[in-house]
Design a protein around this motif. Structure first.
Motif, PDB file in Angstrom:
ATOM      1  N   THR A  13       0.827  -1.199   0.000  1.00 12.12           N
ATOM      2  CA  THR A  13       0.000   0.000   0.000  1.00 12.12           C
ATOM      3  C   THR A  13       0.865   1.254   0.000  1.00 12.12           C
ATOM      4  O   THR A  13       0.570   2.233  -0.710  1.00 12.12           O
ATOM      5  CB  THR A  13      -0.942  -0.002   1.219  1.00 12.12           C
ATOM      6  OG1 THR A  13      -1.766  -1.169   1.178  1.00 12.12           O
ATOM      7  CG2 THR A  13      -1.832   1.230   1.229  1.00 12.12           C
ATOM      8  N   PHE A  52      -3.100  -1.281  -4.560  1.00  7.16           N
ATOM      9  CA  PHE A  52      -4.422  -1.251  -3.958  1.00  7.16           C
ATOM     10  C   PHE A  52      -4.926  -2.672  -3.752  1.00  7.16           C
ATOM     11  O   PHE A  52      -4.848  -3.505  -4.662  1.00  7.16           O
ATOM     12  CB  PHE A  52      -5.408  -0.487  -4.853  1.00  7.16           C
ATOM     13  CG  PHE A  52      -5.081   0.971  -5.014  1.00  7.16           C
ATOM     14  CD1 PHE A  52      -5.619   1.918  -4.157  1.00  7.16           C
ATOM     15  CD2 PHE A  52      -4.204   1.385  -6.007  1.00  7.16           C
ATOM     16  CE1 PHE A  52      -5.314   3.263  -4.298  1.00  7.16           C
ATOM     17  CE2 PHE A  52      -3.881   2.722  -6.162  1.00  7.16           C
ATOM     18  CZ  PHE A  52      -4.437   3.671  -5.305  1.00  7.16           C
ATOM     19  N   LEU A  53      -5.427  -2.939  -2.542  1.00  3.99           N
ATOM     20  CA  LEU A  53      -5.996  -4.259  -2.258  1.00  3.99           C
ATOM     21  C   LEU A  53      -7.342  -4.387  -2.964  1.00  3.99           C
ATOM     22  O   LEU A  53      -8.216  -3.542  -2.830  1.00  3.99           O
ATOM     23  CB  LEU A  53      -6.195  -4.430  -0.756  1.00  3.99           C
ATOM     24  CG  LEU A  53      -6.877  -5.735  -0.324  1.00  3.99           C
ATOM     25  CD1 LEU A  53      -6.001  -6.933  -0.672  1.00  3.99           C
ATOM     26  CD2 LEU A  53      -7.189  -5.710   1.167  1.00  3.99           C
ATOM     27  N   ARG A  54      -7.518  -5.492  -3.716  1.00  3.25           N
ATOM     28  CA  ARG A  54      -8.779  -5.728  -4.417  1.00  3.25           C
ATOM     29  C   ARG A  54      -9.482  -6.991  -3.908  1.00  3.25           C
ATOM     30  O   ARG A  54     -10.693  -7.010  -3.800  1.00  3.25           O
ATOM     31  CB  ARG A  54      -8.522  -5.829  -5.923  1.00  3.25           C
ATOM     32  CG  ARG A  54      -7.964  -4.536  -6.521  1.00  3.25           C
ATOM     33  CD  ARG A  54      -8.991  -3.412  -6.509  1.00  3.25           C
ATOM     34  NE  ARG A  54     -10.179  -3.803  -7.259  1.00  3.25           N
ATOM     35  CZ  ARG A  54     -10.251  -3.749  -8.602  1.00  3.25           C
ATOM     36  NH1 ARG A  54      -9.221  -3.307  -9.318  1.00  3.25           N
ATOM     37  NH2 ARG A  54     -11.348  -4.117  -9.214  1.00  3.25           N
ATOM     38  N   TYR A  55      -8.714  -8.052  -3.643  1.00  2.05           N
ATOM     39  CA  TYR A  55      -9.285  -9.283  -3.102  1.00  2.05           C
ATOM     40  C   TYR A  55      -8.428  -9.749  -1.931  1.00  2.05           C
ATOM     41  O   TYR A  55      -7.197  -9.663  -1.971  1.00  2.05           O
ATOM     42  CB  TYR A  55      -9.309 -10.405  -4.147  1.00  2.05           C
ATOM     43  CG  TYR A  55     -10.179 -10.158  -5.347  1.00  2.05           C
ATOM     44  CD1 TYR A  55     -11.499 -10.609  -5.387  1.00  2.05           C
ATOM     45  CD2 TYR A  55      -9.677  -9.505  -6.466  1.00  2.05           C
ATOM     46  CE1 TYR A  55     -12.300 -10.402  -6.504  1.00  2.05           C
ATOM     47  CE2 TYR A  55     -10.467  -9.292  -7.588  1.00  2.05           C
ATOM     48  CZ  TYR A  55     -11.773  -9.738  -7.599  1.00  2.05           C
ATOM     49  OH  TYR A  55     -12.551  -9.533  -8.700  1.00  2.05           O
ATOM     50  N   ARG A  56      -9.114 -10.252  -0.899  1.00  5.92           N
ATOM     51  CA  ARG A  56      -8.397 -10.850   0.240  1.00  5.92           C
ATOM     52  C   ARG A  56      -9.251 -11.972   0.813  1.00  5.92           C
ATOM     53  O   ARG A  56     -10.439 -11.789   1.083  1.00  5.92           O
ATOM     54  CB  ARG A  56      -8.115  -9.807   1.318  1.00  5.92           C
ATOM     55  CG  ARG A  56      -7.576 -10.402   2.617  1.00  5.92           C
ATOM     56  CD  ARG A  56      -7.192  -9.335   3.604  1.00  5.92           C
ATOM     57  NE  ARG A  56      -6.867  -9.899   4.902  1.00  5.92           N
ATOM     58  CZ  ARG A  56      -6.247  -9.247   5.881  1.00  5.92           C
ATOM     59  NH1 ARG A  56      -5.893  -7.973   5.696  1.00  5.92           N
ATOM     60  NH2 ARG A  56      -5.989  -9.834   7.025  1.00  5.92           N
ATOM     61  N   ALA A  76      -7.104   1.696  -7.880  1.00 10.62           N
ATOM     62  CA  ALA A  76      -8.164   1.423  -6.923  1.00 10.62           C
ATOM     63  C   ALA A  76      -9.376   0.827  -7.622  1.00 10.62           C
ATOM     64  O   ALA A  76      -9.605   1.021  -8.817  1.00 10.62           O
ATOM     65  CB  ALA A  76      -8.559   2.708  -6.198  1.00 10.62           C
ATOM     66  N   GLU A 106     -13.235  -1.824  -6.545  1.00 11.27           N
ATOM     67  CA  GLU A 106     -14.041  -2.462  -5.510  1.00 11.27           C
ATOM     68  C   GLU A 106     -13.248  -3.553  -4.804  1.00 11.27           C
ATOM     69  O   GLU A 106     -12.484  -4.289  -5.439  1.00 11.27           O
ATOM     70  CB  GLU A 106     -15.298  -3.057  -6.142  1.00 11.27           C
ATOM     71  CG  GLU A 106     -16.318  -3.554  -5.134  1.00 11.27           C
ATOM     72  CD  GLU A 106     -17.620  -4.012  -5.789  1.00 11.27           C
ATOM     73  OE1 GLU A 106     -18.528  -4.459  -5.052  1.00 11.27           O
ATOM     74  OE2 GLU A 106     -17.712  -3.922  -7.032  1.00 11.27           O
ATOM     75  N   GLN A 107     -13.414  -3.627  -3.491  1.00  8.42           N
ATOM     76  CA  GLN A 107     -12.730  -4.647  -2.701  1.00  8.42           C
ATOM     77  C   GLN A 107     -13.673  -5.800  -2.380  1.00  8.42           C
ATOM     78  O   GLN A 107     -14.858  -5.598  -2.130  1.00  8.42           O
ATOM     79  CB  GLN A 107     -12.213  -4.061  -1.388  1.00  8.42           C
ATOM     80  CG  GLN A 107     -11.034  -3.123  -1.530  1.00  8.42           C
ATOM     81  CD  GLN A 107     -10.461  -2.719  -0.178  1.00  8.42           C
ATOM     82  OE1 GLN A 107     -11.041  -2.999   0.875  1.00  8.42           O
ATOM     83  NE2 GLN A 107      -9.311  -2.079  -0.211  1.00  8.42           N
ATOM     84  N   LEU A 120     -13.626  -8.966   0.287  1.00  6.05           N
ATOM     85  CA  LEU A 120     -12.961  -9.549   1.434  1.00  6.05           C
ATOM     86  C   LEU A 120     -13.792 -10.703   1.969  1.00  6.05           C
ATOM     87  O   LEU A 120     -14.999 -10.568   2.173  1.00  6.05           O
ATOM     88  CB  LEU A 120     -12.764  -8.507   2.539  1.00  6.05           C
ATOM     89  CG  LEU A 120     -12.164  -7.153   2.123  1.00  6.05           C
ATOM     90  CD1 LEU A 120     -12.118  -6.206   3.312  1.00  6.05           C
ATOM     91  CD2 LEU A 120     -10.775  -7.346   1.533  1.00  6.05           C
TER      92      LEU A 120
END
Length: 245
Positions: free
Chosen positions: A182, A187-191, A213, A215-216, A218
């Motif tokens: 980060t 940018f985090l997208r899937y976790r 960036a 949508e995420q 999680l």
């Protein structure tokens, strides 16, 4: 089955559509690699790169999951592992679109000129510490041969603007890796947080990062349910690969 074939199968792992020999690789076929290969998002993928491919497991899984137009490249530093990955890929149904490079990923990133819409890595994650059985195993496990800042830098050079960079890491290491990424502009997208069962906290995580960036998504998953059988979520994720799912 002949004795020769039986001995070969004992030195590897049989999946539904391919076999992975791993007797010359420091790190064997394991849960982390299978999870990453089954989980990484492949919608719209045009070209795939597996960094630190080892036996070629994840590259093979991603070749299976993508159609015939998608080329999969694998980069592996260790000569023995790279040779075995080449042999595994050559014996697979997707030999014509799998390419293994025996090369340092930093050199590859500088010289290849390619860009990838999906990059995956099951990277080293231990800091240098207790001795390993071999230098090859140390290189696969410890970040002194490929630290995470360097890995992120290489991915930055190789990723497409709309691409994803996916890793699997222990939970504590993954949180630090995410902070580092980060700070570099990822940018985090899937976790997906992974726990062995419902009574234990997550001990590994799957991360998909992107240069932009968006949508995420999680979520979490347990590998085994209360009865110690594999959970429905885990079976659903890995059904196309494991023989008895």
């Amino acid at each position: 089955m002949s004795q020769q074939k039986a001995a070969l199968r004992a030195n590897g792992f049989t999946f539904k559509q391919f076999f992975v020999a791993h007797d010359r690789c420091a790190m064997k076929v394991g849960t982390d690699g299978v999870l990453l290969g089954a989980w990484a998002p492949v919608a719209g993928v045009r070209r795939v790169l597996d960094i630190g491919s080892g036996s070629g497991l994840i590259a093979l899984m991603l070749a299976q999951r993508n159609d015939a137009s998608v080329a999969v490249d694998a980069v592996e530093l260790d000569a023995d592992a790279a040779q075995q990955a080449q042999e595994n890929c050559a014996e697979s149904p997707w030999a014509d679109r799998l390419t293994v490079y025996q090369q340092d990923i930093c050199q590859y990133a500088e010289q290849s000129g390619k860009r990838y819409s999906l990059i995956v890595s099951n990277p080293p994650y231990f800091e240098a510490g207790s001795a390993c059985a071999s230098p090859q195993r140390a290189a696969a496990r410890y970040t002194d041969t490929l630290d995470h800042q360097t890995l992120l830098s290489c991915a930055e050079q190789l990723i497409c603007e709309d691409g994803f960079f996916c890793v699997v890491l222990p939970a504590d290491v993954g949180n630090r890796f995410l902070e580092m990424a980060t700070a570099r502009g990822w940018f985090l997208r899937y976790r997906t947080d992974i726990a062995d069962n419902e009574t234990r906290p997550p001990n590994r995580m799957l991360l998909a990062l992107a240069p932009h960036a968006g949508e995420q998504f999680l979520d979490s998953m347990v590998i085994r349910g209360p009865d110690q059988r594999y959970s429905e979520a885990h079976c659903s994720l890995t059904r196309d690969f494991y023989l008895f799912r």
